[in-house]
Enzyme design. Structure first.
Site, PDB file in Angstrom:
ATOM      1  N   CYS A  72      -0.607  -1.881   9.409  1.00 38.39           N
ATOM      2  CA  CYS A  72      -0.137  -0.818  10.347  1.00 38.39           C
ATOM      3  C   CYS A  72      -1.102  -0.511  11.708  1.00 38.39           C
ATOM      4  CB  CYS A  72       0.442   0.538   9.898  1.00 38.39           C
ATOM      5  SG  CYS A  72       1.914  -0.115   8.805  1.00 38.39           S
ATOM      6  N   ILE A 126       0.754  -4.463  12.841  1.00 40.40           N
ATOM      7  CA  ILE A 126       0.922  -5.480  11.866  1.00 40.40           C
ATOM      8  C   ILE A 126       1.449  -5.049  10.456  1.00 40.40           C
ATOM      9  CG2 ILE A 126      -1.549  -5.786  11.364  1.00 40.40           C
ATOM     10  CD1 ILE A 126      -0.938  -9.035  11.694  1.00 40.40           C
TER      11      ILE A 126
END
Length: 302
Positions: free
Chosen positions: A237, A142
């Site tokens: 991330c 993400i």
């Protein structure tokens, strides 16, 4: 927060530091790459095609995603419709490589490994921030895209560039590092972890790519003047204990608050860095391939 994360960043850094060779690689700046060839010979470098670049301004993420998907399908269909012996002949193709540059309205995106893993209430929370949430087919986890962030989607046929996927990703990292060096920022990589870092816990650019039949999509996102508040809503991330940072903040920390790090100012620097790292000419897409330029423009306008 119900977000799937991988290992704790402190543990990662500890592991990296425990291996002297790896830690030296992290500690050394990935700039100064005038001799970078991405493992290609001089003869191969002399054969590289020209890449066309286009800046699309601000484009909603879902529209840009559909544009990439259609462009990749069109390029794959065109290339693989040719006999194998003719696929390297650029004169037989209508579509060219493209470096697509743009910005997005606020959106959180997630990589293919996390499809369906974010809980509905967490997605609702992100939507309540007046921000979209999209799951994609890129690598990585993400992250956030939004105004003030320069996003790059290189659409390349890797065989034309004599590149494996690993070398292509390395080239994107080098491109960001070279761009940062222009502003006096020392940018680095962590072996095994895509992205570009300015400290062990601060990431200035995220990477997430997809390759299908040697045609690339997705790419990188460089924080220029991005509002960092958006990253506080997620575990970027999937790495705990680390934060995102922008070029604007870095310049302020370096005592240069008046340095222009807007997307408009960074874009030509990045374009030049991309050409330098990948060893090819980068020219306006409308000059390189009017068909590719028209195809992209029509999809973005839909």
């Amino acid at each position: 927060m119900a977000i799937a994360s991988i290992r704790n960043f402190g543990q990662i850094l500890s592991r990296v530091q425990s291996h002297p060779t790896t830690y030296r690689a992290f500690s050394a700046a990935t700039t100064g790459i005038s001799d970078c060839t991405l493992s290609r010979t001089a003869e191969q470098l002399s054969q590289l095609p020209t890449i066309g670049y286009v800046y699309l301004g601000e484009v909603p993420y879902r529209k840009a995603l559909e544009m990439q998907n259609q462009l990749c399908r069109r390029r794959i269909d065109e290339i693989y419709a040719l006999p194998q012996a003719d696929r390297a002949d650029l004169n037989l193709r209508q579509f060219s490589d493209a470096l697509i540059l743009l910005q997005h309205p606020p959106v959180y995106t997630n990589g293919r490994r996390n499809h369906g893993k974010l809980q509905p209430d967490e997605i609702e929370r992100l939507h309540a921030l007046d921000c979209d949430y999209v799951e994609t087919n890129r690598g990585g986890e993400i992250t956030f895209h939004g105004p003030g962030q320069l996003v790059g989607y290189p659409n390349l046929y890797l065989k034309d560039h004599f590149l494996a996927t690993k070398c292509f990703v390395k080239g994107l990292e080098y491109t960001i590092a070279e761009t940062c060096a222009h502003f006096g920022i020392e940018a680095k990589t962590i072996p095994g972890f895509p992205g570009v870092w300015t400290s062990p816990t601060q990431k200035v650019a995220a990477l997430g790519t997809h390759v299908q039949r040697y045609v690339t999509s997705h790419g990188f996102a460089l924080n220029c003047t991005t509002d960092m508040k958006w990253f506080c809503e997620i575990i970027p991330c999937g790495l705990e204990g680390k934060t995102a940072i922008s070029l604007q903040t870095l310049m302020e920390q370096h005592g240069k608050p008046n340095c222009d790090t807007s997307v408009d100012a960074v874009l030509p620097v990045l374009r030049q860095s991309f050409a330098k790292v990948f060893g090819c000419n980068v020219k306006p897409l409308e000059d390189v391939s009017p068909a590719t330029f028209k195809f992209i423009q029509e999809l973005v306008k839909l």
